[in-house]
Design an enzyme around this catalytic site. Structure first.
Site, PDB file in Angstrom:
ATOM      1  N   ARG A  24       0.797  -1.232   0.000  1.00  0.00           N
ATOM      2  CA  ARG A  24       0.000   0.000   0.000  1.00  0.00           C
ATOM      3  C   ARG A  24       0.828   1.278   0.000  1.00  0.00           C
ATOM      4  O   ARG A  24       0.555   2.206  -0.754  1.00  0.00           O
ATOM      5  CB  ARG A  24      -0.939   0.046   1.223  1.00  0.00           C
ATOM      6  CG  ARG A  24      -2.213  -0.714   1.030  1.00  0.00           C
ATOM      7  CD  ARG A  24      -2.651  -1.337   2.334  1.00  0.00           C
ATOM      8  NE  ARG A  24      -1.734  -2.406   2.681  1.00  0.00           N
ATOM      9  CZ  ARG A  24      -1.878  -3.669   2.258  1.00  0.00           C
ATOM     10  NH1 ARG A  24      -2.915  -3.999   1.559  1.00  0.00           N
ATOM     11  NH2 ARG A  24      -0.987  -4.596   2.562  1.00  0.00           N
ATOM     12  N   THR A  25       1.804   1.350   0.878  1.00  0.00           N
ATOM     13  CA  THR A  25       2.531   2.616   1.012  1.00  0.00           C
ATOM     14  C   THR A  25       3.217   2.965  -0.300  1.00  0.00           C
ATOM     15  O   THR A  25       3.069   4.066  -0.828  1.00  0.00           O
ATOM     16  CB  THR A  25       3.536   2.537   2.178  1.00  0.00           C
ATOM     17  OG1 THR A  25       2.819   2.175   3.354  1.00  0.00           O
ATOM     18  CG2 THR A  25       4.232   3.869   2.404  1.00  0.00           C
ATOM     19  N   LYS A  53      25.956  -5.156  -2.128  1.00  0.00           N
ATOM     20  CA  LYS A  53      27.434  -5.115  -2.245  1.00  0.00           C
ATOM     21  C   LYS A  53      28.054  -4.495  -1.008  1.00  0.00           C
ATOM     22  O   LYS A  53      29.268  -4.421  -0.882  1.00  0.00           O
ATOM     23  CB  LYS A  53      27.843  -4.297  -3.464  1.00  0.00           C
ATOM     24  CG  LYS A  53      27.345  -4.830  -4.786  1.00  0.00           C
ATOM     25  CD  LYS A  53      27.830  -3.910  -5.905  1.00  0.00           C
ATOM     26  CE  LYS A  53      27.260  -4.302  -7.245  1.00  0.00           C
ATOM     27  NZ  LYS A  53      27.518  -3.267  -8.258  1.00  0.00           N
ATOM     28  N   ARG A  74      11.552   3.500   3.178  1.00  0.00           N
ATOM     29  CA  ARG A  74      11.137   2.543   4.217  1.00  0.00           C
ATOM     30  C   ARG A  74      12.344   1.658   4.498  1.00  0.00           C
ATOM     31  O   ARG A  74      12.921   1.061   3.575  1.00  0.00           O
ATOM     32  CB  ARG A  74       9.956   1.696   3.764  1.00  0.00           C
ATOM     33  CG  ARG A  74       9.702   0.548   4.725  1.00  0.00           C
ATOM     34  CD  ARG A  74       8.434  -0.208   4.432  1.00  0.00           C
ATOM     35  NE  ARG A  74       7.252   0.562   4.753  1.00  0.00           N
ATOM     36  CZ  ARG A  74       6.015   0.083   4.692  1.00  0.00           C
ATOM     37  NH1 ARG A  74       5.821  -1.157   4.294  1.00  0.00           N
ATOM     38  NH2 ARG A  74       4.981   0.839   5.001  1.00  0.00           N
ATOM     39  N   HIS A 102       5.308   5.695  11.404  1.00  0.00           N
ATOM     40  CA  HIS A 102       4.772   5.595  10.045  1.00  0.00           C
ATOM     41  C   HIS A 102       3.838   6.786   9.848  1.00  0.00           C
ATOM     42  O   HIS A 102       2.621   6.645   9.801  1.00  0.00           O
ATOM     43  CB  HIS A 102       4.027   4.258   9.897  1.00  0.00           C
ATOM     44  CG  HIS A 102       3.721   3.854   8.495  1.00  0.00           C
ATOM     45  ND1 HIS A 102       3.865   4.699   7.409  1.00  0.00           N
ATOM     46  CD2 HIS A 102       3.271   2.668   8.000  1.00  0.00           C
ATOM     47  CE1 HIS A 102       3.514   4.045   6.316  1.00  0.00           C
ATOM     48  NE2 HIS A 102       3.158   2.818   6.647  1.00  0.00           N
TER      49      HIS A 102
HETATM   50  C1  NCD Z   1       1.872  -1.302   7.873  1.00  0.00           C
HETATM   51  C2  NCD Z   1       3.368  -1.146   8.001  1.00  0.00           C
HETATM   52  O1  NCD Z   1       4.103  -1.443   7.063  1.00  0.00           O
HETATM   53  O2  NCD Z   1       3.764  -0.689   9.050  1.00  0.00           O
HETATM   54  N1  NCD Z   1       1.396  -1.415   6.578  1.00  0.00           N
HETATM   55  C3  NCD Z   1       1.118  -0.275   5.879  1.00  0.00           C
HETATM   56  O3  NCD Z   1       1.982   0.551   5.650  1.00  0.00           O
HETATM   57  N2  NCD Z   1      -0.158  -0.088   5.523  1.00  0.00           N
HETATM   58  C4  NCD Z   1       1.276  -2.289   8.775  1.00  0.00           C
HETATM   59  C5  NCD Z   1       1.875  -3.651   8.944  1.00  0.00           C
HETATM   60  O4  NCD Z   1       2.817  -4.036   8.254  1.00  0.00           O
HETATM   61  O5  NCD Z   1       1.360  -4.366   9.808  1.00  0.00           O
END
Ligand code: NCD
Length: 274
Positions: A24-25, A53, A74, A102
């Site tokens: 999703r992100t 590497k 991320r 997040h």
């Molecule tokens: C979450 C995350 O990656 O922190 N997912 C997201 O970004 N919608 C939640 C999760 O992984 O549980």
């Protein structure tokens, strides 16, 4: 607004650096960028990049900033986005740094709650699941306290949110916060329940994670009428699939809200170049 195409970010490039898994992100940011007329480059895992590497995070960021106008990152390390921002001359968006934060997920969570309930203030909101490791919960907890919600933290005793995190927002905003491990009781009179999965990748003992996955589960019988059910997704088994049929199940709508909210974030963040 839906599916409308703009040229606000024409000529702008977003670089997406995903060292950890994402659906999703990453994809909602990509959609948001495309809808605003911008372009996207990046990677969805470190395989195939110079990280394998042995390149450091800061070196990677120092290079990618030359190829883009904004970096979305991320990474499994807490504080990684802050570190990237310190060495980057283009803005950095935190798409999740380990178990820490997040922030853009929280923006879309707040937007969703406001849209459904009309307000955040005084709403009784249960945060349920792995409160120790879930970054979505940490970020959202802080924001809910800031906006005057009544927060109920419900988790297995081993997966409670850290004392410091709870105390910081509680003291700073004078928030009403309760803690419990009783799922049924926590949901009584609640306006919203926000569930997250047990974050098994952040456990030392995976068997322990599996045991908790079985014990902490939301089913239709536990849910009061009119409650809104949210989840950042992905769902594993913490919400029974039969809950999807309930009118309060809003998690797919919530995921959809990621696009307009991230369009707003990108427009604001990219304004540095105008
Ligand atoms: C979450 C995350 O990656 O922190 N997912 C997201 O970004 N919608 C939640 C999760 O992984 O549980």
């Amino acid at each position: 607004m839906e599916n409308k195409q703009f040229d606000t970010l024409k000529d702008r490039i977003l670089a997406t650096l995903f060292f950890e898994a994402s659906t999703r992100t990453r994809l909602s940011f990509e959609t948001a960028m495309h809808r605003l007329g911008g372009k996207v480059l990046g990677f969805g895992s470190k395989e195939g990049t110079s990280v394998v590497k042995g390149e450091s995070l800061t070196d990677t960021v120092r290079v990618i900033e030359k190829y883009s106008d904004c970096i979305l990152i991320r990474h499994q390390l807490e504080g990684s986005a802050r570190l990237a921002a310190e060495v980057s001359n283009v803005p950095v968006i935190n798409g999740g740094d380990g178990g820490n934060q997040h922030p853009t997920q929280t923006l879309l969570d707040l937007y969703t709650i406001k849209k459904i309930r009309g307000s955040i203030e005084k709403q009784r909101i249960v945060l349920l699941g792995d409160l120790k490791h879930a970054r979505t919960m940490r970020s959202l907890y802080y924001a809910l306290c800031m906006y005057g919600a009544e927060v109920i933290l419900c988790s297995p005793p081993e997966l409670r949110m850290s004392r410091e995190t709870i105390q910081e927002a509680r003291t700073r905003f004078g928030a009403t916060v309760q803690e419990t491990s009783d799922v049924k009781k926590s949901l009584e009179n609640a306006d919203v329940v926000y569930v997250c999965r047990i974050q098994k990748e952040r456990f030392e003992d995976e068997l322990e994670a599996r045991r908790m996955q079985r014990e902490f589960r939301v089913t239709p019988e536990l849910l009061p009428e009119n409650i809104a059910i949210l989840h950042p997704l992905p769902r594993v088994n913490e919400i029974a699939h039969s809950v999807d049929e309930m009118s309060g199940a809003k998690y797919f709508e919530q995921a959809g809200n990621g696009v307009p909210v991230r369009m707003a974030v990108l427009k604001k963040v990219m304004a540095w170049k105008t």
